[in-house]
Write a protein that holds these residues in place. Structure first.
Motif, PDB file in Angstrom:
ATOM      1  N   LYS A 200       0.854  -1.090   0.807  1.00  0.00           N
ATOM      2  CA  LYS A 200       1.244   0.158   0.149  1.00  0.00           C
ATOM      3  C   LYS A 200       0.599   0.341  -1.218  1.00  0.00           C
ATOM      4  O   LYS A 200       0.861   1.326  -1.899  1.00  0.00           O
ATOM      5  CB  LYS A 200       2.769   0.211  -0.005  1.00  0.00           C
ATOM      6  CG  LYS A 200       3.543   0.166   1.303  1.00  0.00           C
ATOM      7  CD  LYS A 200       3.360   1.445   2.101  1.00  0.00           C
ATOM      8  CE  LYS A 200       4.262   1.426   3.332  1.00  0.00           C
ATOM      9  NZ  LYS A 200       4.083   2.645   4.153  1.00  0.00           N
ATOM     10  N   GLY A 201      -0.239  -0.600  -1.639  1.00  0.00           N
ATOM     11  CA  GLY A 201      -0.944  -0.461  -2.902  1.00  0.00           C
ATOM     12  C   GLY A 201      -0.199  -1.088  -4.058  1.00  0.00           C
ATOM     13  O   GLY A 201       0.496  -2.096  -3.897  1.00  0.00           O
ATOM     14  N   PRO A 231      -2.795   3.889  -4.284  1.00  0.00           N
ATOM     15  CA  PRO A 231      -3.058   3.347  -2.952  1.00  0.00           C
ATOM     16  C   PRO A 231      -4.401   2.621  -2.918  1.00  0.00           C
ATOM     17  O   PRO A 231      -5.143   2.612  -3.894  1.00  0.00           O
ATOM     18  CB  PRO A 231      -3.095   4.610  -2.078  1.00  0.00           C
ATOM     19  CG  PRO A 231      -3.628   5.657  -3.003  1.00  0.00           C
ATOM     20  CD  PRO A 231      -3.077   5.329  -4.358  1.00  0.00           C
TER      21      PRO A 231
END
Length: 268
Positions: A200-201, A231
């Protein structure tokens, strides 16, 4: 072409084969430093000093803080950092990289991960153990680092940690770099970072005002923490605390409940 050294307190050398697949090295080795006695051995510090890249493995960050802080191992790692040698870490190895560290020293071996609910309802619960000045990494001053972020629902506890750091007088406006599983933040010498991976970053948090309620046994109230979510493929400058390719919003905690200005979500 350098000498790549993996540091850990427990486990074996299973990172070695993984690193060998990633890049060309002169050597890859794992050094296991299980306790303070080992960390006081001058030969251990010399091995660290001769390495050209350090990677701190996952596990339990309490072992790193309890076993390495105040020893030649800590000094040797920091000397490598001052010399400009690359350093990285995953999970517990990431958790010790910021100026402020959630040390997990209040945990018992059979404890589950400290939950966001626990911290939001009582930011002074006995398992919230925070340390400072373990590693001194440029651009990671005045902040926490954390991992497994979305996967283990750690936003709430991060807000509690930031509130505690302010309430305890460690910093007026602390920040955090929080990274999800299967994501990484690659920080260059100038503080500019790129987010990579399939998770999900990363989330870059910055407090803007002191907590209204941060007391033992009381639910937290802490408003207007700025968040910038980046992201994979996005960028963030740790120097200017600005990014591109991401999403900006604000989070608040009111009586232990997290609220977000981002439409469609309460936490992330």
């Amino acid at each position: 072409g350098g000498d790549f050294l993996i540091l850990r307190a427990t486990g074996d050398d299973d990172y070695n084969s993984y690193v060998n697949k990633l890049c060309k090295t002169n050597s890859v080795a794992t050094l296991i430093i299980p306790d303070r006695e080992a960390a006081e051995d001058p030969a251990v510090a010399k091995i660290i000093e001769k390495s050209e890249v350090i990677f701190i493995a996952g596990g339990d960050q309490a072992n790193y803080v309890r076993g390495w802080k105040g020893t030649p191992v800590q000094s040797a790692i920091n000397e490598n950092i001052r010399a400009g040698k690359p350093l990285g870490g995953t999970s517990a190895g990431l958790a010790v990289e910021g100026e402020f560290v959630y040390s997990a020293m209040g945990d018992k071996p059979d404890d589950k991960n400290l939950s966001s609910t626990d911290v939001l309802q009582n930011p002074y619960c006995k398992r919230v153990t925070l340390e400072s000045d373990f590693l001194r990494i440029p651009h990671l001053e005045n902040l926490l680092t954390d991992s497994h972020f979305v996967k283990r629902d750690r936003m709430g506890r991060s807000l509690g940690f930031l509130a505690r750091i302010m309430k305890d007088g460690w910093s007026q406006f602390p920040r955090e770099v929080a990274i999800d599983e299967k994501s990484a933040v690659l920080v260059e010498e100038d503080g500019k970072a790129t987010v990579v991976g399939t998770g999900k970053g990363a989330y870059f948090l910055r407090s803007t005002k002191p907590p209204e309620v941060c007391e033992r046994g009381a639910p937290l109230t802490f408003r207007e923490v700025n968040v910038y979510r980046v992201p994979s493929g996005g960028h963030f400058d740790l120097g200017s605390w600005t990014g591109d390719g991401g999403t900006a919003y604000s989070l608040s905690v009111v009586r232990g409940k997290t609220e977000s200005t981002e439409a469609g979500t309460q936490i992330y």
